[in-house]
Design an enzyme around this catalytic site. Structure first.
Site, PDB file in Angstrom:
ATOM      1  N   ASN A   1       0.825  -1.193   0.000  1.00 47.28           N
ATOM      2  CA  ASN A   1       0.000   0.000   0.000  1.00 47.28           C
ATOM      3  C   ASN A   1       0.869   1.258   0.000  1.00 47.28           C
ATOM      4  O   ASN A   1       2.092   1.188   0.009  1.00 47.28           O
ATOM      5  CB  ASN A   1      -0.958  -0.033   1.198  1.00 47.28           C
ATOM      6  CG  ASN A   1      -2.300   0.580   0.861  1.00 47.28           C
ATOM      7  OD1 ASN A   1      -2.390   1.563   0.134  1.00 47.28           O
ATOM      8  ND2 ASN A   1      -3.353  -0.009   1.409  1.00 47.28           N
TER       9      ASN A   1
ATOM     10  N   ARG B   1       6.472  -8.418  19.782  1.00 53.31           N
ATOM     11  CA  ARG B   1       6.563  -9.680  20.530  1.00 53.31           C
ATOM     12  C   ARG B   1       5.434 -10.595  20.067  1.00 53.31           C
ATOM     13  O   ARG B   1       4.350 -10.138  19.726  1.00 53.31           O
ATOM     14  CB  ARG B   1       6.500  -9.436  22.027  1.00 53.31           C
ATOM     15  CG  ARG B   1       5.180  -8.898  22.490  1.00 53.31           C
ATOM     16  CD  ARG B   1       5.233  -8.324  23.906  1.00 53.31           C
ATOM     17  NE  ARG B   1       3.929  -7.844  24.319  1.00 53.31           N
ATOM     18  CZ  ARG B   1       3.299  -6.780  23.831  1.00 53.31           C
ATOM     19  NH1 ARG B   1       3.838  -6.066  22.882  1.00 53.31           N
ATOM     20  NH2 ARG B   1       2.129  -6.425  24.282  1.00 53.31           N
TER      21      ARG B   1
ATOM     22  N   HIS C   1      24.230   2.200  11.555  1.00 54.18           N
ATOM     23  CA  HIS C   1      25.258   3.205  11.822  1.00 54.18           C
ATOM     24  C   HIS C   1      26.008   2.793  13.070  1.00 54.18           C
ATOM     25  O   HIS C   1      25.456   2.123  13.949  1.00 54.18           O
ATOM     26  CB  HIS C   1      24.608   4.580  11.996  1.00 54.18           C
ATOM     27  CG  HIS C   1      23.806   4.998  10.810  1.00 54.18           C
ATOM     28  ND1 HIS C   1      24.379   5.550   9.690  1.00 54.18           N
ATOM     29  CD2 HIS C   1      22.481   4.904  10.537  1.00 54.18           C
ATOM     30  CE1 HIS C   1      23.437   5.800   8.789  1.00 54.18           C
ATOM     31  NE2 HIS C   1      22.275   5.412   9.289  1.00 54.18           N
TER      32      HIS C   1
ATOM     33  N   LYS D   1      13.883  -8.015  15.969  1.00 56.76           N
ATOM     34  CA  LYS D   1      14.526  -9.326  15.887  1.00 56.76           C
ATOM     35  C   LYS D   1      13.632 -10.249  15.060  1.00 56.76           C
ATOM     36  O   LYS D   1      12.458  -9.971  14.828  1.00 56.76           O
ATOM     37  CB  LYS D   1      14.802  -9.916  17.264  1.00 56.76           C
ATOM     38  CG  LYS D   1      13.568 -10.169  18.087  1.00 56.76           C
ATOM     39  CD  LYS D   1      13.939 -10.731  19.451  1.00 56.76           C
ATOM     40  CE  LYS D   1      12.680 -11.051  20.226  1.00 56.76           C
ATOM     41  NZ  LYS D   1      12.937 -11.707  21.482  1.00 56.76           N
TER      42      LYS D   1
END
Length: 188
Positions: A88, A183, A118, A169
């Site tokens: 979208n 989570r 960075h 993660k």
């Protein structure tokens, strides 16, 4: 960076090593921005070659897939979209490293897929060093509006990521994940 490294900054960038954005990289990103605008203009005007312009912008575009502009990329050529997937409005795909999106995937508005990293240490950051880690999004994934996917993340097949989540993660296949940081809250 080693002073004995004879690679160009672009070669360092595509290898995933620390690099400094130089004139060559700026020219490549400027050309990608121009291709993105050409694609957006084709969609705005109903031009018959809109899909061709999108294919010219991306690394690969699967059959039956589409991205609604505006689309913001760093290079474009490192963004790969599988078959029958839909993105979208307002995708920001900082594709310094490769971003691979699987088949039958849905991406909501204003999603950010961010591969650049960075340095945490202040001196190399002040020296403008950067690098990137790839993002992989599996088949039949749904990223809700405003999701942010951070560098190096892989999201497994069939996973749903709730609107506004920040994925820092890897997420396994067949789950629902929400929040900041994202989570897992449910198996599917």
């Amino acid at each position: 960076m080693s002073t004995h490294d004879t690679r160009t900054q672009y070669e360092r960038m595509v290898a995933g090593d620390w690099y400094e954005a130089d004139a060559e990289i700026h020219a490549i990103t400027s050309a990608a921005a121009a291709r993105s605008e050409r694609f957006a203009e084709a969609v705005r005007t109903g031009a018959a070659d809109a899909e061709d312009r999108l294919r010219e912008l991306l690394g690969s575009l699967g059959e039956g897939s589409w991205i609604r502009p505006p689309l913001h990329v760093d290079l474009g050529v490192h963004l790969h979209l599988g078959d029958r997937s839909f993105v979208n409005f307002g995708l920001v795909a900082l594709d310094v490293a490769h971003i691979r999106i699987g088949d039958d995937t849905k991406i909501g508005p204003n999603v950010q897929l961010l591969t650049p990293i960075h340095p945490v240490d202040p001196e190399p950051r002040r020296a403008k060093l950067e690098a990137a880690k790839p993002i992989t999004i599996g088949d039949n994934v749904w990223l809700g509006g405003g999701v942010i996917v951070c560098p190096g993340v892989t999201i497994g097949d069939n996973t749903v990521v709730g609107a506004g989540a920040v994925v820092v993660k890897d997420l396994p296949a067949n789950v629902v994940a929400v929040g900041n940081p994202a989570r897992v809250v449910k198996q599917i």
